[in-house]
Design a protein around this motif. Structure first.
Motif, mmCIF file in Angstrom:
data_model
loop_
_atom_site.group_PDB
_atom_site.id
_atom_site.type_symbol
_atom_site.label_atom_id
_atom_site.label_comp_id
_atom_site.label_asym_id
_atom_site.label_seq_id
_atom_site.Cartn_x
_atom_site.Cartn_y
_atom_site.Cartn_z
ATOM 1 N N GLU A 37 -15.165 4.697 -0.205
ATOM 2 C CA GLU A 37 -14.387 3.892 0.802
ATOM 3 C C GLU A 37 -15.069 4.405 1.689
ATOM 4 O O GLU A 37 -15.248 3.894 3.290
ATOM 5 N N TRP A 49 -16.665 -7.543 9.378
ATOM 6 C CA TRP A 49 -16.146 -6.899 8.650
ATOM 7 C C TRP A 49 -15.024 -6.206 8.547
ATOM 8 O O TRP A 49 -13.290 -6.210 8.550
ATOM 9 N N HIS A 78 -6.654 -3.671 -5.557
ATOM 10 C CA HIS A 78 -7.458 -3.076 -4.088
ATOM 11 C C HIS A 78 -9.132 -2.976 -5.091
ATOM 12 O O HIS A 78 -8.656 -3.175 -6.171
ATOM 13 N N THR A 79 -10.332 -3.149 -4.084
ATOM 14 C CA THR A 79 -11.221 -3.288 -5.171
ATOM 15 C C THR A 79 -12.536 -2.386 -4.185
ATOM 16 O O THR A 79 -13.203 -2.856 -2.953
ATOM 17 N N PRO A 80 -12.276 -1.078 -4.332
ATOM 18 C CA PRO A 80 -12.747 -0.330 -4.222
ATOM 19 C C PRO A 80 -14.365 -0.089 -4.627
ATOM 20 O O PRO A 80 -15.093 -0.949 -5.120
ATOM 21 N N ARG A 100 0.462 -1.178 -0.421
ATOM 22 C CA ARG A 100 0.111 -0.441 -0.091
ATOM 23 C C ARG A 100 0.894 1.444 -0.243
ATOM 24 O O ARG A 100 0.297 2.473 0.139
ATOM 25 N N LEU A 120 -10.244 -6.995 8.574
ATOM 26 C CA LEU A 120 -9.752 -5.871 8.386
ATOM 27 C C LEU A 120 -9.094 -5.595 8.853
ATOM 28 O O LEU A 120 -8.032 -5.029 7.953
ATOM 29 N N LEU A 124 -4.639 -5.577 8.755
ATOM 30 C CA LEU A 124 -3.792 -5.053 7.581
ATOM 31 C C LEU A 124 -3.885 -3.046 7.594
ATOM 32 O O LEU A 124 -3.169 -3.199 7.074
ATOM 33 N N MET A 129 -19.802 -1.656 5.308
ATOM 34 C CA MET A 129 -19.230 -2.511 5.694
ATOM 35 C C MET A 129 -19.977 -2.688 7.467
ATOM 36 O O MET A 129 -19.628 -2.632 8.294
ATOM 37 N N LYS A 153 -7.293 6.559 0.393
ATOM 38 C CA LYS A 153 -6.196 5.663 -0.890
ATOM 39 C C LYS A 153 -5.164 6.872 -1.769
ATOM 40 O O LYS A 153 -4.886 7.242 -2.893
ATOM 41 N N TYR A 204 -16.403 2.906 4.545
ATOM 42 C CA TYR A 204 -16.063 2.450 6.466
ATOM 43 C C TYR A 204 -16.745 3.105 7.847
ATOM 44 O O TYR A 204 -16.204 2.996 8.592
ATOM 45 N N THR A 264 -5.689 -0.891 7.173
ATOM 46 C CA THR A 264 -6.010 0.130 6.064
ATOM 47 C C THR A 264 -7.445 0.689 6.153
ATOM 48 O O THR A 264 -8.028 0.620 7.689
ATOM 49 N N ASP A 265 -7.898 2.047 5.515
ATOM 50 C CA ASP A 265 -8.735 2.893 5.878
ATOM 51 C C ASP A 265 -9.185 3.599 4.743
ATOM 52 O O ASP A 265 -8.395 2.827 4.115
HETATM 53 N N1 IYR Z 1 -12.247 -2.054 -0.645
HETATM 54 C C1 IYR Z 1 -11.958 -1.475 1.608
HETATM 55 C C2 IYR Z 1 -11.805 -2.672 1.987
HETATM 56 C C3 IYR Z 1 -10.739 -3.963 2.235
HETATM 57 C C4 IYR Z 1 -11.757 -5.182 1.746
HETATM 58 C C5 IYR Z 1 -11.314 -6.275 1.724
HETATM 59 I I1 IYR Z 1 -11.808 -7.951 1.673
HETATM 60 C C6 IYR Z 1 -9.524 -6.246 1.832
HETATM 61 O O1 IYR Z 1 -8.400 -7.285 2.012
HETATM 62 C C7 IYR Z 1 -8.886 -5.112 2.391
HETATM 63 C C8 IYR Z 1 -9.448 -3.967 1.967
HETATM 64 C C9 IYR Z 1 -9.987 -1.324 0.430
HETATM 65 O O2 IYR Z 1 -9.783 -1.485 -0.648
HETATM 66 O O3 IYR Z 1 -9.779 -0.652 1.648
#
Ligand code: IYR
Length: 223
Positions: free
Chosen positions: A92, A104, A172-174, A39, A108, A111, A100, A117, A96, A113-114
């Motif tokens: 996102e 979930w 990445h999967t927004p 990231r 996460l 990881l 979600m 991006k 968040y 994440t927030d």
């Molecule tokens: N799309 C969000 C959340 C996210 C979802 C999963 I499942 C992941 O493995 C990582 C993130 C994002 O990109 O932060």
């Protein structure tokens, strides 16, 4: 040889002695086992022709009825990257902050994440992968098959090729990601599949301290 209605050509398989085969398998495993989703990117430029080679590699994936139901949008334009970042962060943020589930978010947490991006602007390239659910043949629609599986396989090959070249990427999967269709002006037969920033790792890049499952957990053998 069997008689086919459409032409077939001979295939010359690469084969190796067993010891060489084991050594090749070990070193390929070591190579791919050292891949991590990143990231934190460096702004350093990556040549466009190298990116094209990586996309050609992805395009070697098998696909349902060989329809090759994928389009890889290679985005280096800073203005477009900025638009993508703004739209992705908007979605996102909503995800968040309410969309979600608690479960979930808990899954996460490791990881780190927030909704932010920044990598969508910092990485020199974004590969936006689209799946092609069908093809237009004039006014007629032609079906594609196993689109999800095919495009998933191509993306696997793509991230392997990126890693092999010494670059890093994030799958990445927004969500939802229809903004990509609009920003990139994609046609009606395409739907966004994955957004993959690609570049060099930032010098101070870190990754979550998480593990891959051992063989016993992912393999069931029937001798
Ligand atoms: N799309 C969000 C959340 C996210 C979802 C999963 I499942 C992941 O493995 C990582 C993130 C994002 O990109 O932060």
């Amino acid at each position: 040889m069997a008689d086919f209605e459409f032409p077939h050509i001979p295939y010359d398989p690469q084969q190796y002695p067993e010891n060489e085969m084991a050594a090749r398998a070990d070193s390929f495993y070591a190579l791919l086992n050292s891949r991590r989703s990143l990231r934190f990117f460096n702004e350093r430029a990556v040549p466009e022709d190298l990116m094209q080679t990586l996309i050609l590699t992805a395009g070697t994936a098998p696909s349902g009825a060989n329809k090759q139901p994928w389009t890889f949008c290679l985005v280096g334009n800073p203005e477009i990257k900025k638009q993508i970042r703004i739209a992705a962060e908007e979605e996102e943020f909503a995800s968040y902050n309410g969309r979600m589930t608690e479960e979930w978010l808990r899954d996460l947490a490791p990881l780190g994440t927030d909704w932010r991006k920044p990598f969508l602007e910092i990485a020199p390239w974004l590969i936006v992968v689209f799946k092609r659910n069908f093809e237009f043949d004039g006014a007629q629609k032609r079906k594609n098959y196993y689109v999800q599986e095919s495009v998933g396989l191509a993306c696997g090959m793509l991230i392997a090729a990126i890693h092999n070249a010494g670059l890093v990427a994030l799958t990445h999967t927004p969500s939802p990601m229809d903004f990509l269709t609009k920003i990139l002006g994609r046609p009606d037969n395409e739907r966004p599949f994955l957004l993959i920033p690609v570049g060099y790792a930032a010098e101070d890049a870190t990754v979550p301290d998480i593990q891959r499952k051992p063989l016993e957990e992912i393999c069931v053998t029937y001798r």
